[in-house]
Scaffold this active site. Structure first.
Site, mmCIF file in Angstrom:
data_model
loop_
_atom_site.group_PDB
_atom_site.id
_atom_site.type_symbol
_atom_site.label_atom_id
_atom_site.label_comp_id
_atom_site.label_asym_id
_atom_site.label_seq_id
_atom_site.Cartn_x
_atom_site.Cartn_y
_atom_site.Cartn_z
ATOM 1 N N GLU A 30 0.842 -1.199 0.000
ATOM 2 C CA GLU A 30 0.000 0.000 0.000
ATOM 3 C C GLU A 30 0.872 1.241 0.000
ATOM 4 O OE1 GLU A 30 -3.197 0.157 -1.175
ATOM 5 O OE2 GLU A 30 -3.482 -1.408 0.324
ATOM 6 N N HIS A 31 0.518 2.198 -0.859
ATOM 7 C CA HIS A 31 1.280 3.439 -1.027
ATOM 8 C C HIS A 31 2.701 3.153 -1.519
ATOM 9 C CE1 HIS A 31 -1.783 6.213 0.447
ATOM 10 N NE2 HIS A 31 -2.087 5.297 1.339
ATOM 11 N N TYR A 36 -3.239 12.503 0.896
ATOM 12 C CA TYR A 36 -2.598 11.684 -0.141
ATOM 13 C C TYR A 36 -1.479 12.490 -0.806
ATOM 14 C CZ TYR A 36 -2.236 8.848 -4.454
ATOM 15 O OH TYR A 36 -1.789 8.082 -5.500
ATOM 16 N N SER A 59 -11.771 0.412 -6.800
ATOM 17 C CA SER A 59 -11.406 0.822 -8.144
ATOM 18 C C SER A 59 -12.527 0.722 -9.175
ATOM 19 C CB SER A 59 -10.189 0.020 -8.620
ATOM 20 O OG SER A 59 -9.440 0.846 -9.437
ATOM 21 N N ASP A 106 -4.261 0.042 -10.552
ATOM 22 C CA ASP A 106 -5.691 -0.236 -10.720
ATOM 23 C C ASP A 106 -6.006 -0.663 -12.151
ATOM 24 O OD1 ASP A 106 -5.567 0.795 -8.213
ATOM 25 O OD2 ASP A 106 -6.876 2.516 -8.589
HETATM 26 P P1 ADP Z 1 -12.892 3.955 -6.612
HETATM 27 O O1 ADP Z 1 -12.140 3.855 -7.900
HETATM 28 O O2 ADP Z 1 -12.131 3.432 -5.474
HETATM 29 O O3 ADP Z 1 -14.248 3.340 -6.684
HETATM 30 P P2 ADP Z 1 -12.744 6.737 -7.256
HETATM 31 O O4 ADP Z 1 -13.049 7.973 -6.499
HETATM 32 O O5 ADP Z 1 -11.399 6.585 -7.855
HETATM 33 O O6 ADP Z 1 -13.094 5.496 -6.304
HETATM 34 O O7 ADP Z 1 -13.762 6.590 -8.461
HETATM 35 C C1 ADP Z 1 -15.164 6.716 -8.247
HETATM 36 C C2 ADP Z 1 -15.761 7.586 -9.335
HETATM 37 O O8 ADP Z 1 -15.714 6.908 -10.615
HETATM 38 C C3 ADP Z 1 -17.239 7.864 -9.118
HETATM 39 O O9 ADP Z 1 -17.431 8.944 -8.237
HETATM 40 C C4 ADP Z 1 -17.697 8.186 -10.541
HETATM 41 O O10 ADP Z 1 -17.357 9.489 -10.900
HETATM 42 C C5 ADP Z 1 -16.860 7.214 -11.375
HETATM 43 N N1 ADP Z 1 -17.615 5.970 -11.608
HETATM 44 C C6 ADP Z 1 -17.247 4.719 -11.250
HETATM 45 N N2 ADP Z 1 -18.180 3.799 -11.610
HETATM 46 C C7 ADP Z 1 -19.173 4.489 -12.227
HETATM 47 C C8 ADP Z 1 -20.428 4.122 -12.817
HETATM 48 N N3 ADP Z 1 -20.832 2.856 -12.828
HETATM 49 N N4 ADP Z 1 -21.168 5.116 -13.358
HETATM 50 C C9 ADP Z 1 -20.745 6.389 -13.320
HETATM 51 N N5 ADP Z 1 -19.596 6.789 -12.783
HETATM 52 C C10 ADP Z 1 -18.799 5.872 -12.235
HETATM 53 MG MG MG Z 2 -10.318 4.901 -8.361
#
Ligand code: ADP
Ligand code: MG
Length: 387
Positions: free
Chosen positions: A41-42, A232, A137, A183
């Protein structure tokens, strides 16, 4: 990925949404998994090692040539939101699509993949079973699903690393997140029943078999502290400053005996985490290869302690989940996973004990934190593919 249960349901939902939104059938569909990092991690932005698995939660991107050739339309079945934009000209992040908005994850990939120009405007639907914004992710799964759909549309592969790098560029420029390659690479290159040991300096990787008789369980704390973004950046800066004071291009080559009073206290702690975490990640891959789960458990515990005490990216809720899990029969190891300040804990659990462990840890988390967590077992699956 075709024919797998966890893909089938999401694919059906994407295709139904496509018919409803655009009134026809999708020509192409591709699925890409989310991921959970077992250990490391990191370390990715410090040119070190990580050990993630691609999980049986996926984003499906379904598309067809645009009914109205002058515009690309995107629909998220999860957010029930739409966005449109003419992709035939240069699309600028922050001008044509707000940086970090959900459509930026889709349009960023179209913009970073020249092959999209050959196809012209598209009607696109995305549907996902990866929880959004929990550190599993969902963002990379959207990007890699869209890129894989494009490969299907032109009938040629970009190559796994090239595809992951284009998705990473999209996330930097359009989503505004200065992420590492882990990722996207895991979503593109994952392998069923294996973790990937990724060397983030050379961008090479090899599959490492998961030990038999263990299950991987993810606990979501259901908290996300607002300091995540700023902290971060601060950790990244501390790592860069430490490397440069040590005369290194990254902390990858740093050794414990190099750390001295050239470094501030924060730089020293950050560097010590990165050095020891890289060692733990390589040791964990070796332990997995020889089926030594008890060493794996010890490494998980040490990783969490280092993230909590040295890197300081844990929080009360993550610590509670890890402590609750550590005391539970059947739990081999547990640690926070992802950036920190909320999000998820990953646990290695003796197979067959998952359900009981999930119930007991969530109940202990509830009484200690007053919060409802969430838990699910994940399987390691293959990376993205047409469906
Ligand atoms: P993680 O990748 O850990 O889930 P992130 O903050 O990197 O968190 O990414 C989340 C963002 O990705 C959401 O807020 C949205 O903007 C976008 N996203 C992911 N999946 C979808 C989806 N199924 N529909 C629309 N936007 C999505
Ligand atoms: Mg992400």
């Amino acid at each position: 990925m075709m024919g797998q249960d966890h893909v089938g349901r999401v694919r059906e939902r994407a295709l139904r949404a496509f018919a409803r939104e655009y009134g026809g059938e999708a020509t192409w569909a591709a699925a890409a998994p989310g991921r959970v990092n077992l250990i490391g991690e990191h370390t990715d932005y410090n040119a070190g090692w990580v050990l993630p698995i691609a999980i049986d939660r996926v984003c499906v991107a379904a598309a067809a040539p645009a009914a109205d050739r002058s515009v690309t339309r995107v629909y998220s079945d999860d957010l029930r939101q739409r966005f449109s934009c003419d992709m035939r000209r240069d699309v600028r992040p922050g001008v044509d699509v707000p940086i970090g908005s959900w459509p930026s994850y889709v349009l960023g990939v179209l913009a970073e993949c020249e092959i999209a120009r050959q196809i012209g405007n598209l009607d696109i639907v995305i549907a996902s079973s990866v929880p959004l914004g929990s550190g599993l992710s969902s963002s990379a799964s959207v990007e890699v699903a869209v890129a894989t759909m494009l490969e299907q549309a032109i009938g040629a592969s970009m190559g796994v690393l090239e595809k992951a790098m284009r998705c990473q560029r999209a996330e930097h420029a359009f989503a505004g997140v200065p992420c590492g390659i882990m990722d996207m690479l895991t979503s593109a290159a994952g392998r069923a029943d294996h973790a990937l040991l990724i060397d983030c300096e050379s961008c090479t990787w090899r599959p490492v078999p998961l030990p038999k008789d263990v299950a991987i369980v993810v606990f979501n704390s259901n908290v996300r502290h607002s300091l995540a973004g700023g902290e971060y950046a601060r950790r990244r800066d501390a790592c860069e400053a430490a490397a440069s004071k040590l005369g290194l291009s990254s902390l990858r080559a740093a050794r414990g005996e190099m750390l001295d009073d050239r470094l501030t206290d924060e730089e020293l702690r950050c560097a010590r985490h990165v050095i020891t975490e890289n060692q733990r990640t390589l040791a964990a891959a070796a332990a997995m290869e020889r089926g030594d789960v008890s060493t794996l458990g010890t490494l998980f515990a040490a990783s969490h302690a280092s993230l909590r005490d040295d890197y300081r990216v844990s929080c009360r809720e993550l610590d509670m989940l890890v402590e609750s899990a550590a005391g539970e029969e059947g739990v081999i190891g547990a640690r926070m996973t992802g950036g920190g300040f909320g999000g998820c804990v990953v646990a290695v659990v003796a197979r067959g004990m998952e359900v009981r462990v999930m119930e007991r840890v969530l109940s202990s988390y509830r009484s200690r934190s007053g919060r409802e967590g969430m838990a699910f077992a994940v399987r390691a699956v293959d990376g993205a593919g047409a469906v």
